[in-house]
Scaffold this active site. Structure first.
Site, short mmCIF file in Angstrom:
data_model
loop_
_atom_site.label_atom_id
_atom_site.label_comp_id
_atom_site.label_asym_id
_atom_site.label_seq_id
_atom_site.Cartn_x
_atom_site.Cartn_y
_atom_site.Cartn_z
N ILE A 618 0.68 -1.21 0.00
CA ILE A 618 -0.18 -0.18 -0.07
C ILE A 618 0.84 1.29 0.04
O ILE A 618 0.21 2.44 -0.05
CB ILE A 618 -0.83 0.09 1.32
CG1 ILE A 618 -0.16 0.05 2.54
CG2 ILE A 618 -1.89 -0.92 1.16
CD1 ILE A 618 -1.10 0.01 3.99
N GLY A 619 2.12 1.24 0.16
CA GLY A 619 2.97 2.36 -0.10
C GLY A 619 4.17 1.99 0.08
O GLY A 619 4.75 0.70 0.26
N GLY A 621 7.85 3.24 2.65
CA GLY A 621 8.41 4.13 3.90
C GLY A 621 9.88 4.39 3.65
O GLY A 621 10.67 3.98 2.47
N PHE A 623 12.54 2.94 5.11
CA PHE A 623 13.37 1.73 5.34
C PHE A 623 12.66 0.68 4.23
O PHE A 623 13.71 -0.35 4.00
CB PHE A 623 13.37 1.32 6.63
CG PHE A 623 13.82 2.29 7.63
CD1 PHE A 623 15.36 2.09 7.89
CD2 PHE A 623 13.22 2.99 8.36
CE1 PHE A 623 15.76 3.13 8.63
CE2 PHE A 623 13.62 4.21 9.32
CZ PHE A 623 15.20 4.10 9.17
N GLY A 624 11.65 0.81 3.60
CA GLY A 624 11.22 -0.42 2.75
C GLY A 624 9.62 -0.16 2.36
O GLY A 624 9.13 0.92 2.73
N GLU A 625 8.96 -1.14 2.07
CA GLU A 625 7.51 -1.19 1.54
C GLU A 625 6.69 -1.05 2.99
O GLU A 625 7.18 -1.93 3.89
CB GLU A 625 7.49 -2.19 0.51
CG GLU A 625 8.12 -2.26 -0.76
CD GLU A 625 7.91 -3.49 -1.42
OE1 GLU A 625 8.27 -3.40 -2.59
OE2 GLU A 625 7.53 -4.41 -1.03
N VAL A 626 5.61 -0.49 2.63
CA VAL A 626 4.59 -0.56 3.70
C VAL A 626 3.40 -1.50 3.38
O VAL A 626 2.75 -1.31 1.99
CB VAL A 626 4.09 0.72 3.97
CG1 VAL A 626 2.88 0.68 4.86
CG2 VAL A 626 5.23 1.49 4.44
N ASP A 737 7.27 16.29 14.69
CA ASP A 737 6.78 16.15 13.36
C ASP A 737 5.29 15.89 13.47
O ASP A 737 4.66 15.32 12.66
CB ASP A 737 7.51 14.90 12.66
CG ASP A 737 7.51 15.17 11.06
OD1 ASP A 737 7.16 16.39 10.73
OD2 ASP A 737 7.38 14.08 10.50
#
Length: 775
Positions: A618-619, A621, A623-626, A737
């Site tokens: 779904i996305g 990040g 460091f890697g995929e989400v 943030d």
């Protein structure tokens, strides 16, 4: 990019195909990289309908290297949004037992104004290529399995600007077959809505509106801006929202088939105003035989008044008044009559009188209109009751009174108002004229006048005197009247430094005499009369009273402020009150541990990889995929989770930074802070599992659903964010943030704080509360 669109709904929308490999029967001439190691192999095969198609296959589960496959140049024409439909199959990695095996591939695109690509240009990397999506398989093939289900993904490329583009497929350890690729864009179909017609339209951008025209017999109402109808053609080929249209059916036409067309009003019906309203039957005594009429003309002998609306019935003037009766008393007369038999169908019946003096009694002569010495009470015109009193008649004079009945259509009727007349002869002698009119005193707004009483010989005494006046310079101004029982009168309410024309006459039982000759008298200018000193004194008194009020109010306010100060608690009292309470749990910085893995073990629960099933990417990040997946723990119900993965080839420092977020999240237990389910660190890839938030990030969620929430819902979402941030503050924790993109929303509209990658710990003894960050 959007995946798993509803393909069935797209099939009914008009579209234009730019590329479709299912229709190709010869070599596709796509480009492999590396050129000397062509892992993407082009083959001929059969599709589900047994038609011959060209396919590409690749299987490198033991190699983490990148293998690229690029299409030929695809012109995009006028579209700014393209859709890429990919049909493929993917082998399951579990049966291969290969460390670098992947069950996903990446889709890139490169925009160009011409077919300029070569085997070495553009460079085979993410920049200059743009990543469209990481594509995961919904259905995996197993070795020896009989089921061979393919995957179908629909991706959307937005904001395109070049004349065309290339598509590129990147495999990093996948074992898959690319069965078919179709590139197309959507077009909004022809549409009729709100009495406006829109042609088939290619979507261009979110701000460019498609122009339409008003349908036949529809117009823009008067007063509206003369702008053509407009409507947004969405990037998915569907019309968005209601059109901006002021088109409405013109007069004489009504809506037909909802708001799609305008049809003419039938005979005997009409419609006055433009709009979506319907036609109505012609009102009484009117009709129209022409379809599409905006009004109904009156029948012969009937009319409408200028103030009557077009939907009012037509009427006619009233008949004449009946049976006039007079009652004479010296110089005054009472006239009465009976209302007409026919009021003309209206309720605004009134009467007016015409007066003519026809000479002395017993003599024959011509009649002339009565002068202004003859007065009427309550008035001479606009009478609503059949009775009037007339006085000021000259003695021994014959009068003729004509009584007319009128209504609202009498002024526009072609015939004269119906009337009835009566003749009256006055008797006895009137008093002689008054003489000697003079000014006794004057001020800026008044005149004190006096005169000499008339000499009466064998006549009744004077009952009262009537005086009339008006500004001398304004001969068109109406006379004003005053009465006095004596030979003097003070006129008040006059204008400063103005000369007035004044006349006076006497009244006896025989009636009024004639007015005296006109006298001319003037009021005084500013500051020359006794009123001036009175005004000065009044101004002084007002000034003194105002100063006293201001002083009183000021003293009262000072006393009020002093009492409030004496009642206000000190800052020390507040501090002592706020310090009372229970101690809160304090956040522990995971970077203070000598071994960061110890912080992970203390604050995050280790989960076995067999309990987790990844369903969709779904996305991406830092460091890697989400991904989205399912978590099924023993003894617990299966639920959706969000999964952050650590990509291969990481360093030990990257692994520590990745897991530090789990060490932070695991310390918070609050309904408005994202909940950590656990971590997977004993197998590859390393994962962090959190609760799944169905509606995603708050910023994009609010943009997509703009205007759909009530103020109460929005305030509830804000209160949730505030509650989560208060919990962090109570634990001496600074997020660093906080933004709408880092607030996640679940299906119940509950907002939760997430993304603790930039957070830090704030100690109670910190003297400098500032911090810096680098992105």
């Amino acid at each position: 990019p959007e995946q798993n669109q509803n393909l069935s709904s797209f099939s009914i929308l008009p579209s234009e195909v730019l590329m479709n490999t299912k229709l190709e029967t010869s070599d596709l001439r796509w480009t492999n990289h590396p050129a000397d190691d062509q892992q993407w192999e082009e083959l001929s095969g059969l599709d589900e309908d047994s038609n011959s198609v060209r396919t590409f296959q690749i299987c490198t589960p033991s190699s983490p290297a990148s293998y690229w496959l690029r299409t030929r140049w695809i012109p995009r024409r006028a579209a700014t949004t393209l859709y890429v439909e990919i049909r493929f199959t993917m082998m399951e990695c579990a049966a291969m037992n290969q460390r670098h095996c992947k069950e996903t591939f990446n889709l890139y695109y490169y925009q160009a104004d011409a077919d300029e690509a070569t085997p070495t240009h553009p460079a085979w990397m993410e920049n200059p290529y743009t990543k469209a999506a990481a594509v995961a398989a919904d259905h995996l093939l197993r070795r020896g399995g009989a089921e061979r289900r393919s995957n179908l993904k629909l991706l959307r490329l937005e904001g395109l600007q070049g004349a065309g583009l290339y598509l590129a497929f990147q495999s990093q350890g996948a074992c898959m077959a690319l069965l078919a690729v179709r590139v197309f864009f959507r077009k909004c179909p022809p549409l009729r809505r709100a009495f406006a017609a829109f042609p088939e339209t290619v979507p261009h951008s979110l701000v460019e509106q498609a122009r339409g025209v008003c349908v036949e017999n529809a117009v823009t109402p008067p007063g509206e801006l003369a702008q053509p109808p407009s409507m947004l053609c969405g990037e998915d080929g569907q019309w968005v929202g209601p059109p901006t249209s002021s088109c409405a059916c013109r007069p004489g036409y009504e809506a037909g088939d909802g708001d799609l067309r305008c049809r003419a009003c039938p005979s005997g019906h009409f419609k006055v105003e433009p709009g979506s309203g319907g036609c109505t039957s012609c009102p009484g005594n009117s009709n129209t035989r022409i379809p599409g009429s905006a009004y109904c003309p009156c029948l012969h002998g009937y009319d409408r008044a200028d103030s009557d609306p077009p939907h009012a019935a037509c009427t006619r003037p009233p008949s004449a008044p009946r049976h006039p009766v007079s009652q004479l008393n010296d110089s005054s007369l009472i006239l009465e009559w009976v209302e007409p038999l026919d009021r003309g169908g209206r309720g605004d019946l009134s009467y007016r009188l015409l007066c003519s003096a026809c000479g002395e009694a017993g003599l024959v002569g011509s009649c002339s209109p009565c002068d202004d010495s003859v007065l009427f009470r309550p008035s001479q015109a606009g009478l609503t009751r059949p009775r009037v009193t007339v006085w000021g008649l000259r003695p021994q004079t014959r009068y003729m009174f004509t009584i007319q009945s009128v209504n609202g259509v009498s002024a526009v009727s072609q015939s004269e108002p119906a009337s009835v007349s009566i003749n009256v002869t006055s008797s006895r002698d009137a008093p002689p004229p008054v003489s000697g009119l003079r000014r006794a005193a004057a001020s800026e707004s008044s005149l004190s006048l006096s005169w000499t009483a008339p000499v009466l010989q064998n006549q009744p005494p004077v009952l009262e005197y009537q005086l009339r006046f008006r500004p001398l310079a304004d001969h068109q101004a109406p006379w004003e009247y005053r009465s006095s029982p004596s030979c003097s009168l003070v006129l008040t309410g006059l204008r400063r430094a103005t000369r007035y024309q004044v006349q006076v006459r006497a009244q006896t039982q025989a009636g009024y005499g004639s007015f005296s000759g006109a006298g001319s008298f003037s009021t005084l200018p500013d500051g020359t009369g006794p009123a001036h000193s009175q005004l000065v004194l009044t101004a002084v008194l007002v000034t003194v009273a105002t100063l006293l009020l201001v002083a009183t109010a000021t003293a009262g306010f000072i006393c009020y402020r002093r009492k409030r100060r004496r009642r206000r608690p000190s800052r020390a009292d507040k501090a002592g009150h706020y310090q009372m309470g229970q101690a809160m749990k304090v956040y522990i910085d995971p970077f203070t541990y000598e071994d960061p893995n110890e912080a992970v073990r203390e604050f995050a629960k280790e989960i076995d990889a067999s309990f987790v099933k990844i369903e969709e990417v779904i996305g991406a990040g830092e460091f890697g995929e989400v991904c989205r997946g399912r978590l099924r723990l023993p003894g617990r119900k299966e639920n959706f989770v969000a999964i952050k993965t650590l990509k291969g080839g990481y360093t030990e420092q990257q692994r520590r930074d990745f897991l530090s977020e789990a060490s932070i999240m695991g310390q918070f237990q609050h309904p408005n802070i994202i909940h950590l389910e656990g971590v997977i660190t004993t197998s590859c890839p390393v994962m962090i599992l959190t609760e799944f938030m169905e509606n995603g990030a708050l910023d994009s969620f609010l943009r997509v659903n703009d205007g759909q929430f009530t103020p109460i819902q929005l305030v509830g979402m804000l209160r949730g964010i505030a509650a989560g941030m208060k919990h962090l503050a109570d634990m001496s924790f600074v997020h660093r943030d906080l933004a709408a993109r880092n607030i996640l929303v679940n299906a119940n509209l509950v907002c939760k704080v997430s993304d603790f990658g930039l957070s830090r710990f704030l100690t109670e003894n910190s003297s400098d509360p500032t911090y810096t960050s680098s992105l």
